[in-house]
Scaffold this motif. Structure first.
Motif, mmCIF file in Angstrom:
data_model
loop_
_atom_site.group_PDB
_atom_site.id
_atom_site.type_symbol
_atom_site.label_atom_id
_atom_site.label_comp_id
_atom_site.label_asym_id
_atom_site.label_seq_id
_atom_site.Cartn_x
_atom_site.Cartn_y
_atom_site.Cartn_z
ATOM 1 N N THR A 118 -28.560 -20.395 -8.233
ATOM 2 C CA THR A 118 -27.702 -21.513 -8.606
ATOM 3 C C THR A 118 -26.798 -21.898 -7.449
ATOM 4 N N GLN B 155 -16.419 -30.347 -21.179
ATOM 5 C CA GLN B 155 -17.729 -29.714 -21.077
ATOM 6 C C GLN B 155 -17.615 -28.207 -21.219
ATOM 7 N N GLU C 121 -25.646 -20.467 -17.078
ATOM 8 C CA GLU C 121 -25.664 -20.077 -15.663
ATOM 9 C C GLU C 121 -24.259 -19.753 -15.161
ATOM 10 N N ASP C 122 -23.251 -20.520 -15.616
ATOM 11 C CA ASP C 122 -21.865 -20.250 -15.220
ATOM 12 C C ASP C 122 -21.438 -18.862 -15.685
ATOM 13 N N THR D 141 -21.881 -23.478 -18.856
ATOM 14 C CA THR D 141 -23.311 -23.275 -19.092
ATOM 15 C C THR D 141 -23.635 -21.782 -19.065
ATOM 16 N N TYR E 247 -18.883 -19.429 -25.060
ATOM 17 C CA TYR E 247 -18.816 -19.213 -23.618
ATOM 18 C C TYR E 247 -17.404 -19.310 -23.038
ATOM 19 N N VAL F 30 -23.402 -20.922 -27.363
ATOM 20 C CA VAL F 30 -22.776 -21.675 -26.276
ATOM 21 C C VAL F 30 -21.299 -21.930 -26.575
#
Length: 111
Positions: free
Chosen positions: A33, A57, A62-63, A60, A100, A97
């Motif tokens: 990434t 937002q 990935e974050d 994600t 997160y 999600v």
């Protein structure tokens, strides 16, 4: 040593191996990434219209994975695993999600 004790030792070793492999995957994915980020920035510059977002937002996968991988690389694999299980999940991808931001907040406390 008894056969039961040997079998338990093997199970523990396999769990440790699985944790190590998961940490390695986190690290590899976070490196991927990082190398993709400049392309995304270039695309954002090409798009001259500002994006209008009405909702904040969510981070994600990935974050979150990148943050947890960094913690794992700092020797906090056990704490990362405990953090994931504290959200009622066996693995990171099992966490919804919506959770997160809270997960990142708790991860920030670790490191």
């Amino acid at each position: 040593m008894s056969k039961t004790k040997l079998a338990l030792d093997v199970v523990i070793d396999l769990r440790n191996l699985a944790d190590s492999i998961e940490t390695l995957v986190f690290a590899l994915e976070s490196n991927q990434t990082d190398s993709v980020a400049p392309v995304e920035k270039k695309e954002a510059k090409e798009n001259k219209e500002p994006k209008k977002t009405t909702k904040p937002q969510l981070p994600t996968l990935e974050d979150v994975r990148a943050k947890l991988a960094a913690l794992s690389q700092d020797g906090k694999q056990v704490q990362v695993k405990e953090l994931i299980t504290s959200f009622g999940a066996k693995k990171l991808s099992d966490i919804p999600v919506e959770k997160y931001p809270e997960l990142l907040k708790e991860a920030g406390k670790l490191g």
